[in-house]
Design an enzyme around this catalytic site. Structure first.
Site, PDB file in Angstrom:
ATOM      1  CG  ASP A   1      44.286  40.539  35.174  1.00 41.68           C
ATOM      2  OD1 ASP A   1      44.468  39.788  36.150  1.00 41.68           O
ATOM      3  OD2 ASP A   1      44.935  41.590  34.997  1.00 41.68           O
ATOM      4  CB  SER A   2      44.247  34.808  36.639  1.00 43.53           C
ATOM      5  OG  SER A   2      42.917  34.757  37.126  1.00 43.53           O
TER       6      SER A   2
ATOM      7  CG  ASP B   1      41.469  41.562  37.985  1.00 39.39           C
ATOM      8  OD1 ASP B   1      41.474  42.284  39.006  1.00 39.39           O
ATOM      9  OD2 ASP B   1      42.075  40.474  37.918  1.00 39.39           O
TER      10      ASP B   1
ATOM     11  CE  LYS C   1      41.991  41.441  41.744  1.00 42.24           C
ATOM     12  NZ  LYS C   1      43.279  41.615  41.029  1.00 42.24           N
TER      13      LYS C   1
ATOM     14  CD  GLU D   1      47.530  43.482  38.858  1.00 39.75           C
ATOM     15  OE1 GLU D   1      48.697  43.809  38.515  1.00 39.75           O
ATOM     16  OE2 GLU D   1      47.020  42.386  38.569  1.00 39.75           O
TER      17      GLU D   1
ATOM     18  CD  GLU E   1      49.109  37.487  43.185  1.00 42.87           C
ATOM     19  OE1 GLU E   1      48.264  38.322  42.794  1.00 42.87           O
ATOM     20  OE2 GLU E   1      49.489  36.529  42.476  1.00 42.87           O
TER      21      GLU E   1
HETATM   22  O1  KIV Z   1      43.591  37.815  38.224  1.00 45.63           O
HETATM   23  C1  KIV Z   1      43.447  37.161  39.274  1.00 45.63           C
HETATM   24  O2  KIV Z   1      42.999  36.025  39.285  1.00 45.63           O
HETATM   25  C2  KIV Z   1      43.857  37.800  40.518  1.00 45.63           C
HETATM   26  C3  KIV Z   1      43.935  36.933  41.733  1.00 45.63           C
HETATM   27  C4  KIV Z   1      45.131  36.089  41.672  1.00 45.63           C
HETATM   28  C5  KIV Z   1      43.877  37.713  42.979  1.00 45.63           C
HETATM   29  O3  KIV Z   1      44.129  38.956  40.545  1.00 45.63           O
END
Ligand code: KIV
Length: 294
Positions: free
Chosen positions: A69-70, A112, A141, A143, A210
């Site tokens: 989600d970056s 994510d 994924k 968090e 992280e």
């Molecule tokens: O969203 C993302 O790119 C991430 C990585 C930084 C692990 O969660």
């Protein structure tokens, strides 16, 4: 009518480095990743948000592609990942999956679950995970620790592989007070460890760590036998490494995090920079001791 052969030619395969031909490579899978983890073969992960870069990263030997989600920050220009929607994640996951399919890619595809898409209930998490799995993800994924443990178990029991994420969890940046190192105090480190073990017991097969101290990440890596730790700004002692693609290519709208190496600095092109990243993670030369978050 468009000529499919011409469309295939649009994928820049001719310009890629001579990685092993895709047809001879075996797709990554959970058992293969578990074998790599058990052997101590470092796992290489990189973010990907679109078809072409996904194909280039796959050919360069990146084993796990994370539709992170970056993308909210690097693709959409947001200030944080909080504004990313499930529909946006679905869109980018589909694009990455199509890129991999076009080149018979072998990477393991992780997507994510964005902010707000798994917080209300386990059922909401299942619905959101199904959207991303149907878009082509092999694993989702999410968090956080503690309250997420039940959600992880619920998804894993229903056949959805899960990667957890502890330490700096960008979706909670406002609660954390900024992008800062986590798990520094004895108490914080003990809580993080307890959460990591609970996530492993709930069935998480991977755990992104992280911006946590290297000693804590290395200790956890040694303790977690069934959950591969993937570090970002967490030192060299994890089972694998992940970076945001734009960061390792040295492009970005803001300051590069301290723990990032710009692999484009010594590479003639993007494919070679990605290959250098793969080699550096595999041989343990990335990260070196100067590249950490604290
Ligand atoms: O969203 C993302 O790119 C991430 C990585 C930084 C692990 O969660």
């Amino acid at each position: 009518m468009a000529n499919p052969a011409a469309a295939d030619a649009a994928i820049p395969y001719g310009t890629l480095p001579p990685a092993s031909p895709p047809a001879t490579r075996k797709p990554l899978s959970l058992p293969r990743l578990a074998d790599m983890h058990a052997r101590g073969d470092k796992i290489v992960m990189l973010t990907a948000y679109d078809a072409t870069f996904a194909a280039v990263a796959d050919a360069a030997g990146v084993e796990c592609l994370l539709v992170g989600d970056s993308l909210g920050m690097v693709c959409q220009g947001l200030n944080s990942t909080v504004g990313v929607s499930l529909d946006t994640m679905r869109h980018h996951t589909e694009s990455v999956e199509r890129g991999l399919r076009r080149v018979q890619g072998t990477a393991w595809l992780i997507a994510d679950l964005p902010f707000g898409s798994y917080h209300a209930s386990r059922e909401q998490a299942l619905h959101s995970a199904a959207v991303l799995m149907q878009a082509g993800a092999h694993m989702v994924k999410l968090e956080g620790g503690g309250w997420t443990t039940d959600t992880v178990r619920f998804l894993v029991e229903r056949g959805i592989p899960v990667c957890a994420h502890l330490g700096l969890t960008p979706q909670t940046v406002h609660a954390l007070g900024g992008y800062r190192v986590q798990g520094r105090s004895g108490e914080a480190a003990a809580l993080l460890k307890q959460q990591a073990h609970a996530l492993q017991d709930a069935g998480a097969a991977m755990l992104v760590l992280e911006m946590v101290p290297a000693t804590l990440a290395a200790e956890l890596t040694a303790e977690l036998k069934h959950c591969a730790t993937i570090g970002i700004g967490a030192g060299r002692g994890t089972a694998g490494q992940v970076l945001v693609m734009h960061d390792m290519l040295g492009v970005g709208l803001g300051k590069l995090p301290k723990f990032v190496r710009n692999f484009m600095a010594d590479a003639p092109g993007i494919a070679e920079a990605m290959q250098a990243y793969v080699c550096a993670v595999k041989d343990g030369s990335f990260p070196d001791d100067s590249l950490h978050a604290w």
